[in-house]
Design a protein around this motif. Structure first.
Motif, short mmCIF file in Angstrom:
data_model
loop_
_atom_site.label_atom_id
_atom_site.label_comp_id
_atom_site.label_asym_id
_atom_site.label_seq_id
_atom_site.Cartn_x
_atom_site.Cartn_y
_atom_site.Cartn_z
N LYS A 58 10.47 23.63 41.68
CA LYS A 58 9.43 23.96 42.65
C LYS A 58 8.22 24.40 41.84
O LYS A 58 8.33 25.29 41.01
N HIS A 75 14.86 16.72 42.75
CA HIS A 75 14.03 17.26 43.83
C HIS A 75 12.85 18.00 43.23
O HIS A 75 13.04 18.85 42.35
N ILE A 77 9.07 20.01 44.47
CA ILE A 77 8.04 20.42 45.44
C ILE A 77 6.84 20.81 44.59
O ILE A 77 6.93 21.70 43.75
N SER A 78 5.75 20.10 44.77
CA SER A 78 4.54 20.33 43.99
C SER A 78 4.79 20.13 42.50
O SER A 78 4.57 21.02 41.69
N ASP A 93 13.75 13.09 45.73
CA ASP A 93 12.91 13.57 46.83
C ASP A 93 11.74 14.34 46.23
O ASP A 93 11.95 15.29 45.49
N THR A 95 7.96 16.19 47.19
CA THR A 95 6.95 16.67 48.12
C THR A 95 5.74 17.04 47.29
O THR A 95 5.81 17.95 46.46
N SER A 96 4.67 16.31 47.45
CA SER A 96 3.44 16.54 46.70
C SER A 96 3.65 16.38 45.20
O SER A 96 3.55 17.32 44.42
N THR A 115 6.84 12.53 50.10
CA THR A 115 5.99 12.99 51.19
C THR A 115 4.53 12.75 50.87
O THR A 115 3.78 12.23 51.69
N SER A 116 4.09 13.11 49.67
CA SER A 116 2.71 12.88 49.26
C SER A 116 2.69 12.67 47.75
O SER A 116 2.90 13.61 46.99
N SER A 171 7.67 6.29 51.62
CA SER A 171 6.57 7.20 51.30
C SER A 171 5.75 7.47 52.56
O SER A 171 5.43 6.55 53.31
#
Length: 180
Positions: A58, A75, A77-78, A93, A95-96, A115-116, A171
């Motif tokens: 993360k 995984h 996140i950011s 996975d 995210t951003s 996600t992005s 996506s």
């Protein structure tokens, strides 16, 4: 630096708050599992052969180099994921964050959800089945497909050879580029 003892059972778990992790398996011992969970920081692994890896970052990046696995889950996140000289299946996975991956040998079961962020894959397999979709973004495919079921700006379903290796990419926002 941490030295793994001779009595090591093959399961390695690394957790951290605000920290960076660098793991190089110079002796190339086969791991049963490698799990990482870092709240803020980068993870770099190199020269790893494992039955299973499960890595989470993360607010940090994952970098994998010279990896051979039977099962993998990544995984972020950011944060970005960069994979080079990889052999095995992959579940990722993001995210951003962006994903770049170059396989030495793909194995069935490549699933990527973003996600992005952008996805850039380099594949060398003769037998692929692609199933790609984006909500907002473009698909650029440079793999010569023998059979195309669906091809448009937001989706692509096609096959090269017998399609033994399944590659699924979804996506929400970002571009997808696949090349040989």
């Amino acid at each position: 630096m941490v030295t793994i003892p001779e009595t090591f059972d093959g399961h390695l778990l690394i957790n951290g708050g605000s920290s960076n992790v660098r793991f190089e398996n110079e002796e190339e011992k086969m791991l049963k599992s490698l799990q990482t969970d870092i709240a803020s920081g980068d993870i770099r692994i190199k020269h790893v052969k494992a039955e299973e890896i499960d890595m989470s970052a993360k607010s940090g990046n994952l970098t994998l180099n010279e990896i051979e696995v039977e099962k993998a889950a990544l995984h972020t996140i950011s944060g970005d994921i960069k994979i080079d000289r990889y052999s095995g299946p992959l579940n990722a996975d993001l995210t951003s964050g962006d994903l770049y991956a170059q396989w030495d040998k793909m194995k069935n079961g490549v699933h990527i959800n973003v996600t992005s962020g952008d996805v850039d894959l380099k594949v060398e397999e003769e037998e692929l089945k692609l199933d790609i979709s984006v909500v907002s973004g473009d698909i650029r495919n440079e793999v010569r497909l023998d059979n195309i079921e669906k091809s448009g700006k937001r989706s692509l379903i096609g096959q090269k050879g017998e399609g033994e290796v399944s590659v699924n990419i979804e996506s929400i926002s970002g571009d997808i580029h696949i090349e040989e």
